[in-house]
Design an enzyme around this catalytic site. Structure first.
Site, short mmCIF file in Angstrom:
data_model
loop_
_atom_site.label_atom_id
_atom_site.label_comp_id
_atom_site.label_asym_id
_atom_site.label_seq_id
_atom_site.Cartn_x
_atom_site.Cartn_y
_atom_site.Cartn_z
N LYS A 46 1.08 -1.04 0.24
CA LYS A 46 -0.53 0.13 -0.12
C LYS A 46 1.09 0.89 0.31
O LYS A 46 1.68 1.21 0.73
CB LYS A 46 -0.72 -0.60 1.26
CG LYS A 46 -1.53 1.01 1.33
CD LYS A 46 -2.72 1.26 2.30
CE LYS A 46 -3.23 2.43 2.52
NZ LYS A 46 -4.14 2.53 3.48
N GLU B 178 7.34 -6.85 1.12
CA GLU B 178 6.57 -6.76 1.63
C GLU B 178 5.25 -8.59 1.41
O GLU B 178 4.81 -8.51 2.14
CB GLU B 178 5.35 -5.50 1.55
CG GLU B 178 5.97 -4.21 2.47
CD GLU B 178 5.81 -4.62 3.25
OE1 GLU B 178 5.11 -5.03 4.60
OE2 GLU B 178 6.00 -3.19 3.91
N LYS C 158 -2.46 -1.55 -3.99
CA LYS C 158 -3.02 -0.08 -3.74
C LYS C 158 -2.45 1.29 -3.75
O LYS C 158 -1.17 1.22 -2.53
CB LYS C 158 -3.63 -0.60 -2.50
CG LYS C 158 -4.62 0.54 -1.94
CD LYS C 158 -5.12 0.85 -0.75
CE LYS C 158 -6.30 2.22 -1.01
NZ LYS C 158 -6.55 2.00 0.72
N TYR D 37 -14.96 1.09 -6.69
CA TYR D 37 -16.35 1.77 -6.23
C TYR D 37 -17.35 1.87 -8.17
O TYR D 37 -18.65 1.99 -7.82
CB TYR D 37 -16.17 3.55 -6.06
CG TYR D 37 -15.07 3.37 -5.15
CD1 TYR D 37 -15.42 2.96 -3.58
CD2 TYR D 37 -13.87 3.60 -4.90
CE1 TYR D 37 -14.93 2.99 -2.83
CE2 TYR D 37 -12.74 4.02 -4.52
CZ TYR D 37 -13.61 3.23 -2.81
OH TYR D 37 -12.64 3.66 -1.59
C1 PBG Z 1 -7.38 3.04 5.64
C2 PBG Z 1 -7.38 3.58 4.02
C3 PBG Z 1 -7.22 4.42 3.37
C4 PBG Z 1 -7.81 3.77 2.21
C5 PBG Z 1 -8.19 2.51 2.79
N1 PBG Z 1 -8.43 2.48 3.65
C6 PBG Z 1 -6.94 5.81 2.86
C7 PBG Z 1 -5.37 5.95 3.98
O1 PBG Z 1 -4.52 5.13 3.60
O2 PBG Z 1 -5.32 6.82 4.44
C8 PBG Z 1 -8.21 4.51 0.35
C9 PBG Z 1 -9.32 4.01 -0.39
C10 PBG Z 1 -9.13 4.50 -1.41
O3 PBG Z 1 -9.46 5.46 -1.78
O4 PBG Z 1 -10.30 4.50 -1.56
N2 PBG Z 1 -6.47 2.73 6.50
#
Ligand code: PBG
Length: 342
Positions: free
Chosen positions: A215, A253, A268, A333
């Site tokens: 992430k 990771e 992500k 989404y």
């Molecule tokens: C936070 C989390 C985030 C998203 C999913 N879980 C945002 C962040 O890390 O600040 C982002 C998902 C998206 O932008 O659609 N744990």
């Protein structure tokens, strides 16, 4: 038409132009939709889709999110109705994100383990109404944290090992509510192992872990943070989320999460990280998920609203590209809309 052109020996003269002899004509495999469908390498199916949903307390609520047109914060009752519709259209899973008032946030995310908390209640209602729908819950402190960070903050630092204990308790609480898949998105070191240990100790050996393994610290989460009002109150997330410059580190990771017991690994965001998805897919035997995040959604929606892009076509192409890169499943989404068109 290509198949009507006479085959020539050597170069042919046509109006003074040298025509090369072409044995290989890739266009033959594109000549009709029927032929294209025979040679198509990648498919997007409804059962590749996971629909992320925002939940707020109350009833009969459907609150728009400015930076995410056509996405809403639903109260649990409406969310169940929406999820039913999506499940009917063939979407196998939803991922839940609670939007809480500031009054329920504190430094250590106490509300995250409340058995009657908004998320826990929503999971229970969903599983009662739709036992076959897979419910994925997010594990991280940010929706519950007065600091807006994914871990506990002390003197401007995000504490790793102290946070693990909260994440483990949160995971067990979500499993008790009925979550099928626990999805840690916090990027603390060692969290998959600690969560697996806590779930097993509590008897939830059958609850899966979908780890947000790679992430990135991305600008594309902006609209999501609007939806949850979870923008960090100070600093950024760069000491725990990954540097967008790195790909090798994503593999590291993923390997750690495999060792710690992850069932599915995730990359992500998706679009700016297709190379990472491809690399991860080639390095792991675990299923790979990709998150088509809020900023990616907002970009397409904005351009479509301005009349600059054909939304339906651009969405299909985007999701297909994420599949082609190697994602087995996609959080998006667009899931419900796309499921209708597939
Ligand atoms: C936070 C989390 C985030 C998203 C999913 N879980 C945002 C962040 O890390 O600040 C982002 C998902 C998206 O932008 O659609 N744990």
């Amino acid at each position: 038409m290509a198949n009507k052109e006479p085959i020539q020996d050597g170069a042919a003269e046509t109006d003074g132009l040298e025509m090369p002899e072409l044995v290989s004509r890739p266009r033959r495999n594109r000549k009709s939709e029927a032929v294209r469908s025979l040679v198509r390498e990648t498919h997007l199916r409804r059962d590749n889709l996971i629909w992320p949903l925002f939940v707020v307390d109350g009833s009969s609520q459907k609150i728009p999110i400015d930076s995410m047109p056509d996405c809403f914060r639903y109260s649990p009752d409406v969310l169940v109705t929406e999820a039913k519709e999506a499940f009917k259209r063939g979407i196998p899973a939803v991922a839940l994100f609670p939007a809480l008032p500031d009054s329920l946030k504190d430094r250590v995310g106490t509300e995250s383990t409340n058995p009657d908390g908004l998320l826990q209640r929503t999971v229970r209602q969903l599983k009662d109404a739709l036992p076959e729908l897979a419910v994925i819950t997010d594990v991280a402190l940010d929706p519950y944290s007065s600091d807006g960070h994914d871990g506990i903050v002390e003197d401007g630092e995000i504490l790793n090992d102290e946070t693990l204990e909260v994440l483990a308790a949160m995971s067990v609480s979500q499993a008790e509510a009925g979550a099928d898949i626990i999805a840690p998105s916090d990027m603390m070191d060692g969290r998959v192992g600690r969560i697996r240990e806590a779930l097993d100790a509590a008897g939830f050996t059958g609850v899966s872990i979908l780890s947000y393994s790679a992430k990135y610290a991305s600008a594309f989460y902006g609209p999501f943070r609007d939806a949850l009002d979870s923008e960090p109150r100070s600093g950024d997330k760069k000491t725990y989320q990954m540097d967008p410059a790195n790909c090798e580190e994503a593999v590291r990771e993923v390997f750690l999460d495999e060792e710690e017991g992850a069932d599915i690994v995730m990359v992500k965001p998706a679009l700016a990280y297709l190379d990472v998805i491809a690399r991860v897919k080639s390095e792991t035997m675990l299923p790979v998920a990709a998150y088509n995040v809020s900023g990616e959604y907002a970009m397409l929606k904005a351009a479509a609203r301005l009349g600059w892009l054909d939304e339906d076509a651009a969405v299909m192409e985007t999701l297909l590209a994420i599949r082609r890169a190697g994602a087995d499943m996609i959080l998006t989404y667009f899931a419900r809309d796309v499921a209708e068109r597939l």
